[in-house]
Design a protein around this motif. Structure first.
Motif, short mmCIF file in Angstrom:
data_model
loop_
_atom_site.label_atom_id
_atom_site.label_comp_id
_atom_site.label_asym_id
_atom_site.label_seq_id
_atom_site.Cartn_x
_atom_site.Cartn_y
_atom_site.Cartn_z
N ILE A 1 -9.89 7.10 2.96
CA ILE A 1 -10.14 7.25 1.57
C ILE A 1 -11.57 7.05 1.49
O ILE A 1 -12.46 8.02 0.72
N TYR B 1 -13.97 3.15 -4.69
CA TYR B 1 -14.31 3.97 -3.39
C TYR B 1 -15.37 5.09 -3.66
O TYR B 1 -16.23 5.32 -2.77
N LYS C 1 -5.81 -8.52 7.57
CA LYS C 1 -6.63 -7.71 7.32
C LYS C 1 -8.18 -8.53 7.27
O LYS C 1 -9.30 -8.14 7.02
N THR D 1 -8.05 -4.36 -0.57
CA THR D 1 -7.06 -4.86 0.32
C THR D 1 -6.18 -5.63 -0.04
O THR D 1 -6.42 -6.47 -0.80
N ARG D 2 -4.90 -5.81 0.76
CA ARG D 2 -4.15 -6.72 0.66
C ARG D 2 -4.61 -8.02 1.15
O ARG D 2 -5.23 -7.79 2.39
N MET E 1 -6.75 -8.78 -7.89
CA MET E 1 -5.74 -8.27 -8.59
C MET E 1 -5.34 -6.96 -7.83
O MET E 1 -5.99 -6.51 -6.95
N PHE E 2 -4.14 -6.05 -8.32
CA PHE E 2 -4.08 -5.04 -7.87
C PHE E 2 -4.52 -3.95 -9.05
O PHE E 2 -4.05 -4.05 -10.28
N SER E 3 -5.28 -2.94 -8.88
CA SER E 3 -5.41 -1.84 -9.66
C SER E 3 -5.93 -0.57 -9.05
O SER E 3 -6.84 -0.44 -8.39
N GLY F 1 0.60 -1.44 -1.07
CA GLY F 1 -0.29 -0.96 0.12
C GLY F 1 -0.20 0.40 0.69
O GLY F 1 0.32 1.19 -0.33
N GLY F 2 -0.47 0.49 1.89
CA GLY F 2 -0.44 2.13 2.32
C GLY F 2 0.86 2.50 2.51
O GLY F 2 1.14 4.06 2.31
N ASP G 1 1.38 4.85 -0.50
CA ASP G 1 0.51 6.04 -0.35
C ASP G 1 1.11 6.95 0.57
O ASP G 1 0.96 8.33 0.06
N LEU H 1 -11.67 -6.15 -3.90
CA LEU H 1 -10.67 -6.16 -4.79
C LEU H 1 -9.28 -6.30 -4.12
O LEU H 1 -9.01 -5.49 -3.15
N LYS I 1 3.53 0.61 -5.99
CA LYS I 1 2.66 0.78 -4.74
C LYS I 1 1.95 -0.89 -4.45
O LYS I 1 1.52 -1.36 -5.28
N GLY J 1 -4.13 2.64 8.92
CA GLY J 1 -5.05 2.27 7.99
C GLY J 1 -5.59 3.52 7.15
O GLY J 1 -5.95 4.72 7.77
N LEU J 2 -5.56 3.48 5.89
CA LEU J 2 -6.01 4.38 4.94
C LEU J 2 -7.19 4.22 3.99
O LEU J 2 -7.94 5.00 3.94
N ALA J 3 -7.45 2.80 4.07
CA ALA J 3 -8.78 2.57 3.24
C ALA J 3 -9.94 3.27 3.91
O ALA J 3 -10.72 3.90 2.96
P1 ADP Z 1 -2.14 -1.59 4.28
O1 ADP Z 1 -1.12 -0.37 4.19
O2 ADP Z 1 -1.93 -2.30 5.41
O3 ADP Z 1 -1.99 -2.21 2.95
P2 ADP Z 1 -3.96 0.92 4.30
O4 ADP Z 1 -5.45 0.50 4.48
O5 ADP Z 1 -3.22 1.58 5.11
O6 ADP Z 1 -3.45 -0.77 4.37
O7 ADP Z 1 -3.49 1.04 2.75
C1 ADP Z 1 -4.07 0.32 1.65
C2 ADP Z 1 -3.91 1.12 0.22
O8 ADP Z 1 -3.74 0.14 -0.55
C3 ADP Z 1 -5.04 1.95 -0.03
O9 ADP Z 1 -4.61 2.93 -0.74
C4 ADP Z 1 -5.85 0.96 -0.87
O10 ADP Z 1 -6.78 1.41 -1.68
C5 ADP Z 1 -4.66 0.23 -1.58
N1 ADP Z 1 -5.11 -1.21 -2.18
C6 ADP Z 1 -4.89 -2.30 -1.35
N2 ADP Z 1 -5.13 -3.36 -2.25
C7 ADP Z 1 -5.19 -2.79 -3.36
C8 ADP Z 1 -5.69 -3.40 -4.57
N3 ADP Z 1 -5.99 -4.95 -4.67
N4 ADP Z 1 -5.75 -2.58 -5.61
C9 ADP Z 1 -5.64 -1.35 -5.70
N5 ADP Z 1 -5.31 -0.78 -4.49
C10 ADP Z 1 -5.10 -1.41 -3.20
#
Ligand code: ADP
Length: 526
Positions: free
Chosen positions: A515, A494, A432, A426-427, A484-486, A126-127, A130, A454, A124, A510-512
């Motif tokens: 969530i 959240y 963003k 976020t990425r 980082m990504f975690s 980003g979204g 998911d 994050l 994973k 957008g999922l953030a």
């Molecule tokens: P996008 O698809 O453009 O990245 P979304 O908001 O649709 O944006 O989905 C982003 C997903 O990725 C969410 O589940 C968010 O929690 C997760 N995410 C983004 N950056 C990170 C990170 N650095 N570490 C963990 N999860 C991340």
């Protein structure tokens, strides 16, 4: 832009009366968002009601939610811990939420194979990850047979996959050679997964994207290798569901190559999650897949309209995917309208309007559930929101944002709880709203709030900018920037958040924010 609860970035919400915020939270926590997606005889349609398994889920939440936590029993984290608090207990792949079984089944069960560059949680970014996992689980629960095909990235750890086994060794074509390729089968989050592993250097590296290979060529290889695997094994799914530009060439390969061989039954669905990337390539690059790139360099097929008259003209795999798929879906009705009005792909989408659908994304409410989330030190839900307070204090302690006084019931908890905690996960890419994130850091500090970012980026310039901000703020009392990504930490954040910041310049869905609302936070969107 799709969202229910919106307030302006850095608006007076930071000083909103607490009762109003809590009231909103209760409403948001019970505001489940469901996948509304159904394949029907190669026709996609939105389902208008989200009846599914809500009632049973709420019952399960009630019995599982433990808000009678004993504060004294918790081991409070500290920034000086040898192992950071989010890495301690459960790695994300240890979570295997059951696919709900008590859901009304669709009357026309199908076999659906998703072909994708991302899948949560094992690959994973980003979204996209998911949504692929959530959609597959939703279809599975409604009686369909679902597989996901994914590159076997080197960064995927084998222990992340249940019952992993090598199932097929075969050859797939790339650039004049037949590459020996392994197909593994396993189970991730209840879904059958087929992982494609070529014997060359493709997909090697420590991240999903950005390895030391030509990204376009590896996904061209992956698209063909996925079809080749179906050809070799005799798989005849009803639907092949491809995602984004990475698998945009697959519909071309299907109709002009494999459909003339043994693959007769499948019909093709393309989901566009974000039209930012078009999969630009040259005719020569496309020819490496075994197709004749020249044939696709027309307005009706795959030429990138912006390059017409240039020398050389270029192709767009996303455009090719739109033209050659039986149905094209994007992630919200609003984004559908936007993409029909703006951007160079608008004319292609208008020409293909009768097969283009906008279906609102949702989150998987079993994987994102504060009442059962195993990453959280305390669970909570709309009826019992107290656990959220504890999650917030836990995160504050772990990141050095709270005093280390023993929270003997009320006092310390109440003190730290009064400070609003803003979270941004976020990425870190221009889409963003990077400049708004830096601005929000300043405003949060000025207004006496706390803020945790994050974020992950593969752009050196952005990395340096945010490293600079981290250096400036991370020792102070209110801001933490974690580059980082975690997956694990994202769940904790959240749960801890009062406010989730989503300052995107544009957002296909957008999922953030979904969530965030599911975890009882107010979401601020630009
Ligand atoms: P996008 O698809 O453009 O990245 P979304 O908001 O649709 O944006 O989905 C982003 C997903 O990725 C969410 O589940 C968010 O929690 C997760 N995410 C983004 N950056 C990170 C990170 N650095 N570490 C963990 N999860 C991340």
């Amino acid at each position: 832009m799709e969202c229910a609860t919106v307030c302006k970035l850095c608006s007076p919400i930071l000083s909103s009366p607490r009762s109003a915020v809590v009231g909103k939270r209760k409403q948001q926590l019970s505001n489940h968002t469901k996948f509304k997606f159904c394949y029907s005889k190669f026709k996609i349609q939105a389902l208008h009601s989200a009846q599914t398994h809500l009632s049973s889920e709420v019952a399960a939440e009630k019995s599982q939610s433990s808000t009678d936590f004993a504060i004294g029993e918790l081991v409070w984290p500290s920034p000086s811990d040898e192992i950071p608090f989010w890495k301690k207990d459960f790695p994300s792949w240890g979570v295997n939420p059951e696919v709900p079984v008590d859901i009304k089944k669709d009357s026309d069960p199908m076999h659906i194979i998703h072909i994708t560059a991302e899948m949560a949680p094992i690959a994973k970014v980003g979204g996209l990850g998911d949504v692929v996992t959530g959609l597959a689980r939703a279809c599975l629960s409604r009686g369909h047979t679902v597989d996901i095909m994914l590159p076997f990235y080197e960064c995927i750890q084998k222990q992340q996959i249940k019952d992993l086994e090598l199932v097929t060794t075969y050859n797939s074509y790339h650039d004049g050679n037949w590459i020996q390729t392994n197909a593994y089968h396993g189970v991730v989050s209840g879904i059958s997964v087929i992982l494609i592993e070529p014997s060359n250097q493709f997909f090697k590296g420590q991240t999903v994207y950005g390895g030391s290979f030509n990204e376009l060529e590896v996904y061209l290889f992956f698209s063909r290798a996925s079809l080749e695997w179906m050809q070799v094994t005799g798989a005849q799914p009803d639907i092949i569901h491809v995602h984004e530009w990475q698998t945009g060439a697959l519909p071309l390969l299907y109709w002009d190559m494999y459909h003339n061989l043994s693959l007769k039954k499948p019909r093709l669905v393309l989901t566009i999650h974000n039209m930012e990337h078009y999969g630009e390539c040259t005719k020569e690059q496309l020819s490496k897949s075994g197709l004749d790139g020249l044939i696709y360099a027309t307005i009706e097929k795959a030429v990138d309209d912006r390059t017409i008259g240039h020398n050389p003209e270029r192709l767009s795999l996303l455009k090719g995917g739109i033209v050659y798929s039986n149905a094209v879906v994007t992630v919200s009705p609003t984004y559908l309208k936007e993409t029909l009005c703006t951007g160079w792909l608008a004319s292609t989408l208008i020409r293909n309007r009768d097969k283009y659908f906008g279906i609102l994304n949702g989150i998987d409410t079993a994987m994102w559930n504060p009442a059962t989330d195993i990453f959280l030190p305390a669970k909570f839900n709309a009826q019992n929101p107290e656990g959220k307070k504890l999650c917030k204090y836990y995160v504050q302690r772990g990141l050095g944002l709270a005093s280390e006084g023993i929270p003997d019931g009320k006092h310390v908890l109440d003190m730290t709880h009064k400070v609003p905690l803003v979270v941004c996960i976020t990425r870190l890419v221009p889409q963003k709203g990077l400049h708004l994130i830096s601005h929000a850091i300043k405003r949060a500090e000025e207004l006496g709030a706390q803020m945790v970012i994050l974020g992950k980026t593969s752009d050196g310039r952005v990395e340096r900018e945010f490293e600079g901000l981290a250096k400036l703020h991370n020792q102070g009392p209110s801001i933490r920037i974690l580059l980082m990504f975690s997956e694990e930490l994202s769940h904790l954040l959240y749960a801890a958040a009062d406010i989730v910041l989503v300052p995107s310049m544009y957002e296909p869905c957008g999922l953030a924010q979904m969530i965030g609302m599911r975890y009882g936070a107010v979401c601020t969107i630009k």
